[in-house]
Write an enzyme that holds these catalytic residues in place. Structure first.
Site, PDB file in Angstrom:
ATOM      1  N   ASP A 164       3.042   4.533   2.386  1.00  8.91           N
ATOM      2  CA  ASP A 164       1.897   3.628   2.336  1.00  8.91           C
ATOM      3  C   ASP A 164       0.843   4.133   1.354  1.00  8.91           C
ATOM      4  OD1 ASP A 164       0.514   1.369   3.011  1.00  8.91           O
ATOM      5  OD2 ASP A 164      -0.345   2.188   4.853  1.00  8.91           O
ATOM      6  N   ASN A 222       6.115  -7.907   5.063  1.00  2.00           N
ATOM      7  CA  ASN A 222       5.635  -7.812   3.681  1.00  2.00           C
ATOM      8  C   ASN A 222       5.855  -9.094   2.868  1.00  2.00           C
ATOM      9  OD1 ASN A 222       6.398  -4.260   3.413  1.00  2.00           O
ATOM     10  ND2 ASN A 222       4.408  -5.225   3.707  1.00  2.00           N
TER      11      ASN A 222
HETATM   12  C1  IPE Z   1       4.219  -0.655   6.064  1.00  3.33           C
HETATM   13  O1  IPE Z   1       3.105  -0.674   5.242  1.00  3.33           O
HETATM   14  C2  IPE Z   1       5.416  -1.202   5.346  1.00  3.33           C
HETATM   15  C3  IPE Z   1       5.966  -0.370   4.276  1.00  3.33           C
HETATM   16  C4  IPE Z   1       5.516   0.784   3.881  1.00  3.33           C
HETATM   17  C5  IPE Z   1       7.147  -0.909   3.652  1.00  3.33           C
HETATM   18  P1  IPE Z   1       2.097  -1.906   5.215  1.00  3.33           P
HETATM   19  O2  IPE Z   1       1.028  -1.560   4.242  1.00  3.33           O
HETATM   20  O3  IPE Z   1       2.805  -3.166   5.012  1.00  3.33           O
HETATM   21  O4  IPE Z   1       1.527  -1.880   6.715  1.00  3.33           O
HETATM   22  P2  IPE Z   1       0.191  -2.484   7.319  1.00  3.33           P
HETATM   23  O5  IPE Z   1       0.178  -3.943   6.977  1.00  3.33           O
HETATM   24  O6  IPE Z   1      -0.958  -1.773   6.694  1.00  3.33           O
HETATM   25  O7  IPE Z   1       0.284  -2.201   8.773  1.00  3.33           O
HETATM   26  C1  IPE Z   2       3.146   0.600   0.596  1.00  2.00           C
HETATM   27  O1  IPE Z   2       1.962   0.584  -0.118  1.00  2.00           O
HETATM   28  C2  IPE Z   2       4.276  -0.051  -0.139  1.00  2.00           C
HETATM   29  C3  IPE Z   2       4.822  -1.243   0.503  1.00  2.00           C
HETATM   30  C4  IPE Z   2       4.355  -1.854   1.552  1.00  2.00           C
HETATM   31  C5  IPE Z   2       6.004  -1.790  -0.107  1.00  2.00           C
HETATM   32  P1  IPE Z   2       0.973  -0.623   0.023  1.00  2.00           P
HETATM   33  O2  IPE Z   2       1.328  -1.658  -0.993  1.00  2.00           O
HETATM   34  O3  IPE Z   2       0.926  -1.111   1.429  1.00  2.00           O
HETATM   35  O4  IPE Z   2      -0.402   0.045  -0.368  1.00  2.00           O
HETATM   36  P2  IPE Z   2      -1.798  -0.210   0.308  1.00  2.00           P
HETATM   37  O5  IPE Z   2      -1.637   0.066   1.778  1.00  2.00           O
HETATM   38  O6  IPE Z   2      -2.172  -1.636   0.037  1.00  2.00           O
HETATM   39  O7  IPE Z   2      -2.709   0.762  -0.353  1.00  2.00           O
HETATM   40 MG    MG Z   3      -0.193  -0.581   3.035  1.00  2.00          MG
END
Ligand code: IPE
Ligand code: IPE
Ligand code: MG
Length: 243
Positions: A20, A68
Site C-alpha cells: 500500500d 479496486n
Molecule cells: C489494499 O489496498 C489492496 C491492495 C494493496 C491491492 P487499498 O489501498 O485498496 O485498501 P484501502 O482501500 O485503503 O483499504
Molecule cells: C496500493 O497502493 C496499490 C494497489 C492498491 C494496487 P495505493 O494505490 O492504494 O496507494 P495509496 O494508498 O492511494 O497511497
Molecule cells: Mg491504498
C-alpha cells in the site's frame, strides 16, 4: 570489515504483503498515481529476491483487490500493463531461482493481455519447487471463502463428501490457498492498519507489522527491519509456549 548478513532464526515459511501507499508516494513527488505503481513493481522483485535469499518459501502479494475496480479506469489500465511488464521482465529470474507462480483471485475480469501473461507465467513455472510467488489479483478474502463454501456445497449435493466429514482441512482444500502454508507474517506498508479483505482465513495466526514506509520505498533494508521485529515476537498459538 564486512557487515554481518541478517539471518532468520524463527520459522518463516510464508510472508504476505499488502503493498500500500503507491498513490501517496507519487502524489508527494507531484507525479501521476500510476508512476507509484511502476516504482512499486521494482520493489516487488527486490523483495522477492531478498525473501528467496533468506530461505522464505512463499511470498504473497496483494496486487489488486475485488474492491479496486472502483478506481479510475486509467489507473486500472496502467496497473495491468505494469503487471505484464513485471512478468515479462522477471520470469527468467523466477525460473532460475525455482520460483513457482501461484494465483489467487478470479482473473477472468482482467484485460485479455494480462490473463495471457499470468497463464503463461504459471505454465512456465508449474514444476518449480523451491519457492512460491503467490499473486493476489482481483482477490478478496470474502470472495475466496464464499467460493470455497459453494464448491463444498456442490460436493455435498453430488454425494462426493458427507456433511459430517467437513472439517477445517477439508474446507481449506477448496480454497485458493489450498497447499500453501499458513501466513506467518503479514506486512502492510504505508501506515494503514487494516486488512482490506486480504487473506481472511490464511492470516488466522499471522504476526502483523504496519511500517509507515510506502511500498515504493520499501527496500530490502526496510524488510530486514520488519524481520527483526518478527524475530522478537512471541507466537503462542493459543497455548503458553514461546515459539
Ligand atoms: C489494499 O489496498 C489492496 C491492495 C494493496 C491491492 P487499498 O489501498 O485498496 O485498501 P484501502 O482501500 O485503503 O483499504
Ligand atoms: C496500493 O497502493 C496499490 C494497489 C492498491 C494496487 P495505493 O494505490 O492504494 O496507494 P495509496 O494508498 O492511494 O497511497
Ligand atoms: Mg491504498
Amino acid at each position: 570489515m564486512k557487515k554481518e548478513e541478517f539471518k532468520l532464526t524463527k520459522k518463516l515459511e510464508h510472508i504476505a504483503f499488502i503493498m500500500d501507499g503507491n498513490g501517496r508516494w507519487a502524489k508527494r513527488r507531484l507525479l501521476p498515481r500510476h508512476l507509484g505503481h511502476k516504482e512499486g513493481c521494482k520493489r516487488v522483485i527486490e523483495i522477492v529476491r531478498a525473501c528467496a535469499d533468506l530461505g522464505i518459501y512463499c511470498v504473497s502479494l496483494y496486487a489488486f483487490s475485488t474492491e479496486n475496480w472502483s478506481r479510475p479506469q486509467d489507473e486500472i489500465d496502467h496497473l495491468f500493463y505494469y503487471l505484464d511488464d513485471f512478468f515479462n521482465d522477471n520470469i527468467a529470474e523466477f525460473i532460475e531461482r525455482g520460483v513457482r507462480v501461484h494465483l489467487m483471485g478470479d482473473i477472468t475480469r482482467l484485460p485479455e493481455h494480462s490473463q495471457e501473461t499470468i497463464r503463461k507465467s504459471i505454465e512456465m513455472t508449474k514444476d518449480l519447487k523451491k519457492h512460491v510467488f503467490n499473486i493476489c489479483l482481483n482477490y478478496g478474502g470474502k470472495d475466496e471463502i464464499t467460493r470455497a463454501a459453494k464448491s463444498l456445497a456442490l460436493d455435498v449435493k453430488n454425494g462426493v463428501i458427507n456433511l459430517d466429514d467437513i472439517n477445517e482441512q477439508v474446507f481449506e482444500n477448496h480454497m485458493m490457498c489450498a497447499n500453501l502454508p499458513p501466513v506467518d507474517l503479514m506486512i502492510r506498508t504505508s501506515g494503514e492498519q487494516r486488512i482490506s479483505n486480504y487473506m481472511l482465513w490464511e492470516l488466522a495466526y499471522a504476526e502483523m507489522i504496519f511500517p509507515v514506509t510506502p511500498w515504493p520505498s520499501f527496500t530490502k533494508k526496510e524488510l530486514i527491519k520488519c524481520l527483526k521485529i518478527y524475530e522478537g515476537r512471541n507466537r503462542r498459538f493459543g497455548g503458553l509456549k514461546n515459539e
